[in-house]
Scaffold this motif. Structure first.
Motif, mmCIF file in Angstrom:
data_model
loop_
_atom_site.group_PDB
_atom_site.id
_atom_site.type_symbol
_atom_site.label_atom_id
_atom_site.label_comp_id
_atom_site.label_asym_id
_atom_site.label_seq_id
_atom_site.Cartn_x
_atom_site.Cartn_y
_atom_site.Cartn_z
ATOM 1 N N UNK A 115 -9.245 31.695 14.764
ATOM 2 C CA UNK A 115 -8.520 30.481 15.146
ATOM 3 C C UNK A 115 -9.255 29.294 14.554
ATOM 4 N N UNK A 116 -8.610 28.436 13.783
ATOM 5 C CA UNK A 116 -7.211 28.574 13.359
ATOM 6 C C UNK A 116 -7.055 29.708 12.360
ATOM 7 N N UNK A 117 -5.787 30.112 12.135
ATOM 8 C CA UNK A 117 -5.530 31.183 11.178
ATOM 9 C C UNK A 117 -6.107 30.827 9.827
ATOM 10 N N UNK A 120 3.186 33.449 2.117
ATOM 11 C CA UNK A 120 1.816 33.106 2.484
ATOM 12 C C UNK A 120 1.303 34.159 3.473
ATOM 13 N N UNK A 121 0.142 34.712 3.167
ATOM 14 C CA UNK A 121 -0.480 35.682 4.067
ATOM 15 C C UNK A 121 -1.558 34.985 4.877
ATOM 16 N N UNK A 122 -1.549 35.216 6.195
ATOM 17 C CA UNK A 122 -2.527 34.625 7.110
ATOM 18 C C UNK A 122 -3.307 35.710 7.830
ATOM 19 N N UNK A 131 -0.241 38.650 8.992
ATOM 20 C CA UNK A 131 1.031 38.035 9.186
ATOM 21 C C UNK A 131 1.424 37.355 7.885
ATOM 22 N N UNK A 132 2.708 37.385 7.578
ATOM 23 C CA UNK A 132 3.241 36.780 6.363
ATOM 24 C C UNK A 132 4.283 35.744 6.751
#
Length: 85
Positions: free
Chosen positions: A63-65, A56-58, A1-2
């Motif tokens: 958890x947490x990311x 920002x890439x996650x 996710x970004x």
């Protein structure tokens, strides 16, 4: 996710499935006035402040990311838009 985040104000922004989607949104934001929402800085000194947008890439598999990368992309202020990457 970004995600697009404002590093100056610690403000999270929109989330995207791909980097290309995040870049398209940054290109859109860069065409909008710096002193109007969503670009207007949230601080009281917004007239002399601005935004520093990063992509920002996650990693969402934990958890947490976990933050994988932060790439500064735009500095935006009354002086204009400066692309960093």
């Amino acid at each position: 996710m970004f995600a697009i985040e404002d590093e100056l104000h610690g403000e999270p922004g929109a989330e995207f499935a791909t980097r290309d989607e995040a870049m398209a949104e940054l290109q859109r934001l860069a065409t909008l006035p710096w002193d109007e929402p969503p670009n207007r800085a949230p601080c009281m000194s917004w007239e002399t402040c601005g935004r520093n947008y990063s992509v920002v890439e996650y990693d969402q598999s934990c958890t947490p990311w976990r933050q994988c990368s932060v790439i500064p992309m735009i500095e935006m202020s009354s002086k204009g838009v400066k692309w960093l990457a």
